[in-house]
Design a protein around this motif. Structure first.
Motif, PDB file in Angstrom:
ATOM      1  N   GLN A  89       5.635  12.077   2.748  1.00  0.00           N
ATOM      2  CA  GLN A  89       4.344  12.009   1.971  1.00  0.00           C
ATOM      3  C   GLN A  89       4.318  12.124   0.629  1.00  0.00           C
ATOM      4  O   GLN A  89       4.092  11.369  -0.025  1.00  0.00           O
ATOM      5  CB  GLN A  89       3.409  12.928   2.451  1.00  0.00           C
ATOM      6  CG  GLN A  89       1.956  12.580   1.889  1.00  0.00           C
ATOM      7  CD  GLN A  89       0.897  13.512   2.446  1.00  0.00           C
ATOM      8  OE1 GLN A  89       0.806  14.380   3.407  1.00  0.00           O
ATOM      9  NE2 GLN A  89      -0.497  13.331   2.137  1.00  0.00           N
ATOM     10  N   GLN A  90       5.433  13.110   0.230  1.00  0.00           N
ATOM     11  CA  GLN A  90       5.656  13.125  -1.197  1.00  0.00           C
ATOM     12  C   GLN A  90       6.309  11.935  -1.703  1.00  0.00           C
ATOM     13  O   GLN A  90       5.858  11.356  -2.959  1.00  0.00           O
ATOM     14  CB  GLN A  90       6.536  14.161  -1.508  1.00  0.00           C
ATOM     15  CG  GLN A  90       5.838  15.708  -1.234  1.00  0.00           C
ATOM     16  CD  GLN A  90       6.659  17.066  -1.243  1.00  0.00           C
ATOM     17  OE1 GLN A  90       8.003  16.766  -0.924  1.00  0.00           O
ATOM     18  NE2 GLN A  90       6.100  18.097  -1.218  1.00  0.00           N
ATOM     19  N   ALA A 102       4.776   9.479  -4.799  1.00  0.00           N
ATOM     20  CA  ALA A 102       5.897   9.151  -5.975  1.00  0.00           C
ATOM     21  C   ALA A 102       5.795   7.638  -6.204  1.00  0.00           C
ATOM     22  O   ALA A 102       5.504   7.183  -7.055  1.00  0.00           O
ATOM     23  CB  ALA A 102       6.887   9.485  -5.727  1.00  0.00           C
ATOM     24  N   ALA A 103       6.078   6.828  -4.872  1.00  0.00           N
ATOM     25  CA  ALA A 103       6.173   5.503  -4.806  1.00  0.00           C
ATOM     26  C   ALA A 103       4.814   4.833  -5.342  1.00  0.00           C
ATOM     27  O   ALA A 103       4.849   3.704  -6.038  1.00  0.00           O
ATOM     28  CB  ALA A 103       6.552   5.091  -3.328  1.00  0.00           C
ATOM     29  N   LEU A 104       3.584   5.262  -4.731  1.00  0.00           N
ATOM     30  CA  LEU A 104       2.403   4.799  -5.345  1.00  0.00           C
ATOM     31  C   LEU A 104       2.139   4.936  -6.617  1.00  0.00           C
ATOM     32  O   LEU A 104       1.697   3.825  -7.299  1.00  0.00           O
ATOM     33  CB  LEU A 104       1.258   5.754  -4.403  1.00  0.00           C
ATOM     34  CG  LEU A 104       0.838   4.968  -3.032  1.00  0.00           C
ATOM     35  CD1 LEU A 104      -0.255   5.710  -2.491  1.00  0.00           C
ATOM     36  CD2 LEU A 104       0.383   3.601  -3.202  1.00  0.00           C
ATOM     37  N   ASP A 142       6.948   1.407   1.189  1.00  0.00           N
ATOM     38  CA  ASP A 142       8.230   1.675   1.810  1.00  0.00           C
ATOM     39  C   ASP A 142       8.217   0.732   3.088  1.00  0.00           C
ATOM     40  O   ASP A 142       7.276   0.775   3.830  1.00  0.00           O
ATOM     41  CB  ASP A 142       8.145   3.137   2.535  1.00  0.00           C
ATOM     42  CG  ASP A 142       9.123   3.546   3.358  1.00  0.00           C
ATOM     43  OD1 ASP A 142       9.610   4.799   3.138  1.00  0.00           O
ATOM     44  OD2 ASP A 142       9.726   2.891   4.123  1.00  0.00           O
ATOM     45  N   ILE A 143       9.361  -0.068   3.117  1.00  0.00           N
ATOM     46  CA  ILE A 143       9.343  -1.033   4.080  1.00  0.00           C
ATOM     47  C   ILE A 143       9.545  -0.479   5.885  1.00  0.00           C
ATOM     48  O   ILE A 143       8.817  -1.042   6.466  1.00  0.00           O
ATOM     49  CB  ILE A 143      10.853  -2.059   4.057  1.00  0.00           C
ATOM     50  CG1 ILE A 143      10.697  -2.580   2.645  1.00  0.00           C
ATOM     51  CG2 ILE A 143      10.780  -2.922   5.205  1.00  0.00           C
ATOM     52  CD1 ILE A 143      12.081  -3.454   2.173  1.00  0.00           C
ATOM     53  N   ASP A 144      10.205   0.555   5.711  1.00  0.00           N
ATOM     54  CA  ASP A 144      10.279   1.234   7.171  1.00  0.00           C
ATOM     55  C   ASP A 144       8.812   1.657   7.632  1.00  0.00           C
ATOM     56  O   ASP A 144       8.504   1.411   8.806  1.00  0.00           O
ATOM     57  CB  ASP A 144      11.271   2.144   7.338  1.00  0.00           C
ATOM     58  CG  ASP A 144      12.679   1.560   7.262  1.00  0.00           C
ATOM     59  OD1 ASP A 144      13.039   0.474   7.610  1.00  0.00           O
ATOM     60  OD2 ASP A 144      13.550   2.233   6.732  1.00  0.00           O
ATOM     61  N   VAL A 145       8.361   2.243   6.643  1.00  0.00           N
ATOM     62  CA  VAL A 145       6.894   2.800   6.913  1.00  0.00           C
ATOM     63  C   VAL A 145       5.873   1.691   7.428  1.00  0.00           C
ATOM     64  O   VAL A 145       5.304   1.638   8.484  1.00  0.00           O
ATOM     65  CB  VAL A 145       6.265   3.650   5.893  1.00  0.00           C
ATOM     66  CG1 VAL A 145       4.779   3.743   6.375  1.00  0.00           C
ATOM     67  CG2 VAL A 145       7.003   4.758   5.654  1.00  0.00           C
ATOM     68  N   ALA A 146       6.090   0.647   6.507  1.00  0.00           N
ATOM     69  CA  ALA A 146       5.211  -0.671   6.864  1.00  0.00           C
ATOM     70  C   ALA A 146       5.550  -1.266   8.495  1.00  0.00           C
ATOM     71  O   ALA A 146       4.548  -1.500   9.044  1.00  0.00           O
ATOM     72  CB  ALA A 146       5.385  -1.516   5.983  1.00  0.00           C
ATOM     73  N   ALA A 182       0.890  -1.176   0.038  1.00  0.00           N
ATOM     74  CA  ALA A 182       0.054  -0.145   0.028  1.00  0.00           C
ATOM     75  C   ALA A 182       0.865   1.230  -0.038  1.00  0.00           C
ATOM     76  O   ALA A 182       0.482   2.206  -0.567  1.00  0.00           O
ATOM     77  CB  ALA A 182      -0.911  -0.107   1.124  1.00  0.00           C
ATOM     78  N   PHE A 183       2.100   1.335   0.435  1.00  0.00           N
ATOM     79  CA  PHE A 183       2.844   2.465   0.903  1.00  0.00           C
ATOM     80  C   PHE A 183       4.074   2.424   0.364  1.00  0.00           C
ATOM     81  O   PHE A 183       4.757   3.558   0.258  1.00  0.00           O
ATOM     82  CB  PHE A 183       2.904   2.894   2.545  1.00  0.00           C
ATOM     83  CG  PHE A 183       1.610   2.840   3.280  1.00  0.00           C
ATOM     84  CD1 PHE A 183       0.901   4.442   3.081  1.00  0.00           C
ATOM     85  CD2 PHE A 183       0.840   1.848   3.836  1.00  0.00           C
ATOM     86  CE1 PHE A 183      -0.340   4.591   3.578  1.00  0.00           C
ATOM     87  CE2 PHE A 183      -0.169   2.272   4.271  1.00  0.00           C
ATOM     88  CZ  PHE A 183      -0.856   3.465   4.190  1.00  0.00           C
TER      89      PHE A 183
END
Lengths: 412, 116
Positions: free
Chosen positions: A82-83, A87-89, A31-35, A28-29
């Motif tokens: 967030q930016q 971009a990743a999304l 980003d491993i760290d965010v997850a 969904a995001f």
């Protein structure tokens, strides 16, 4: 309202659902760290809430929803992040339409990302245990006998490479799948072996590793039901693990297969492993894991060591030699040769392997030499084997064998 | 898309004889054409040998200029390709093609701040 869950229940749910939740959140995001942060937040919330509120109807769903909300909260507080996430999304959505994959499950994508060939094997193992198994850095470090800061650095570095080099989060295309899957299976088997090899200290975590590898094996077979080698690996691990209780004496000494109390073998694991082997046989696409599983299935068929069908085992080793020849396979095959054709034939086979830095080469050789009555040579080979192994249980076992060889007539 | 540097790692010393080198140069040329056709081309170039290099160091107020490469070694950077690729797998695929064309090892490394 359901019964309040105990801490062990929450712990079990953590083990079982961490990988699923992290993989969905990475999906969904991007980003491993965010997850990871979000899922850990969600479990922290569960630990404080569930004992009062009782288990939600779907604990996994609760964790994932809570984690998603936490991640969004974090993004609101951190605009630059967030930016990056947006971009990743965008990138991810663009890719999703391009990629034709066999299976589309977030956990499967995560396994293939963790085991990407651009990462070193040690990093693949650590990441798989961390992201899919939910093991802490401390637990992984203890299991692999490295200092915790070393393991922490290894994991941070691997995650950074995934991000900076843009290692894709996806299941490989069908053309790449066989090669990439074999890396995944190798990582899982490595985790299992690390747990299986009896060693000093940290015994609990290492038994945990066996269980973790089997759990990962189940996840892979569930996600890729059409890959017989995945089933073969699971069967192999189940059949080996079924003997765990019989492998060590009360004093912690190693007990050889022939001398094990077969009543201590775990029938449930054996039945499951044998059923998988049968299912593999029906597919008739044998690979190294399936054949090794079949060899172990033959061993577990025998109610006493003397009933072992060594001719069948030798035939399977011949097949394994064709599919995946290696000096170690040749050495193991020699053990079957000794049973079927005799110790001298086996010794000739062993001496052709030239595995002169490997303790098992000397251990097998020593056993064959003592069977042939060449006791002095056997004792020397045992001594070399002892010098080459770090494992205490194995050392103790080899020393006792050497003592038997040195003194008096041989018992067999 | 990300930018990746594909470094061609070659042994220091005399180049291979012309009848070995010529087909390699042709292969590299068609590799470059393939990159351009795929829209992955950013830049590519071969380098003269390391003994043609000069190192400049800031030294107090002035610059110290010395002859030779920064480090002496048995292998050196022989040339480079910069490609645009959606992810590492795509960059590694270009790396594989570069290795096949040059018959030399290729290091693939991401540039900072090119993800878009």
């Amino acid at each position: 309202m359901s019964i309040p869950p105990s801490p062990t229940t929450i712990d079990r749910i953590f083990r079982e659902e961490y990988g699923r939740a992290v993989s969905v959140l990475i999906g969904a995001f991007g980003d491993i760290d965010v997850a990871e942060e979000a899922v850990q937040d969600a479990f922290a919330a569960a630990v404080s809430r569930w004992p009062q509120s009782g288990l939600p109807p779907s604990p996994a769903g609760w964790i994932i929803t809570t984690a998603k909300n936490r991640a969004v909260d974090r993004f609101r507080k951190d605009a630059s992040r967030q930016q990056r996430h947006e971009a990743a999304l965008l990138l991810r959505q663009a890719e999703a339409t391009e990629e034709e994959s066999v299976v589309l499950d977030d956990r499967l994508r995560l396994i293939f990302t963790c085991c990407h060939p651009a990462l070193a094997r040690a990093a693949q193992v650590a990441l798989t245990l961390r992201l899919l198994g939910g093991l802490t850095t401390e637990e992984i470090a203890r299991a692999f006998l490295v200092p915790e800061p070393t393991m922490a650095q290894r994991i941070v570095r691997a995650k950074r490479k995934i991000r900076d080099a843009a290692i894709p989060y996806r299941v490989p295309t069908e053309a790449d799948l066989p090669v990439r899957l074999s890396a995944v299976l190798a990582v899982v088997y490595l985790i299992f072996n690390e747990g299986y090899k009896a060693s000093t200290g940290a015994t609990l975590v290492r038994e945990d590793l066996c269980a973790e590898a089997i759990r990962l094996g189940r996840v892979i077979t569930e996600l890729m039901p059409d890959e017989p080698e995945a089933q073969g690996l699971l069967a192999l691990m189940l059949l080996i693990a079924s003997r765990n209780k019989a492998r060590c004496s009360a004093e912690g000494a190693l007990v050889l297969l022939d001398d094990q109390d077969r009543a201590l073998w775990d029938r449930e694991l054996i039945d499951e492993g044998q059923q998988l082997v049968q299912a593999c046989l029906r597919r008739n696409r044998p690979g190294p894991y399936q054949i090794q599983a079949a060899i172990n299935a033959v061993h577990t068929d025998a109610y006493a060591a003397a009933d072992t069908d060594w001719a069948q085992i030798l035939a399977l080793y011949d097949q394994l030699t064709t599919v995946a020849p290696s000096p170690v396979v040749a050495l193991n095959r020699a053990v079957a040769v000794a049973q079927v054709e005799g110790a001298q034939e086996a010794l000739d086979a062993v001496d052709k392997t030239h595995l002169t830095n490997y303790y098992a080469f000397y251990a097998v050789r020593a056993d064959l030499l003592s069977k042939l009555g060449r006791r002095a040579e056997a004792a020397t080979a045992y001594t070399t084997a002892i010098e080459l192994t770090e494992n205490h249980a194995e050392r103790a076992f080899l020393a006792s064998q050497r003592d038997r060889t040195d003194g008096g007539p041989l018992p067999r | 898309m990300n930018n990746y540097l594909l470094s061609v790692i070659q042994p220091v010393g005399d180049p291979p004889p012309p009848d070995t080198l010529e087909p390699i140069m042709r292969n590299i040329e068609s590799f470059h054409e393939e990159l351009k056709a795929a829209g992955a081309w950013v830049f590519a170039g071969g380098l003269f040998p390391p003994d043609t290099a000069t190192v400049v160091r800031q030294n107090g107020d002035g610059a110290l200029v010395t002859d030779g490469p920064y480090t002496e070694s048995k292998e050196c950077l022989g040339g480079l390709v910069i490609v645009r690729a959606p992810d590492l797998d795509a960059a590694l695929e270009w790396g594989r093609k570069a290795a096949r064309a040059t018959t030399l090892p290729i290091e693939v490394r991401p540039f900072q701040g090119t993800s878009e």
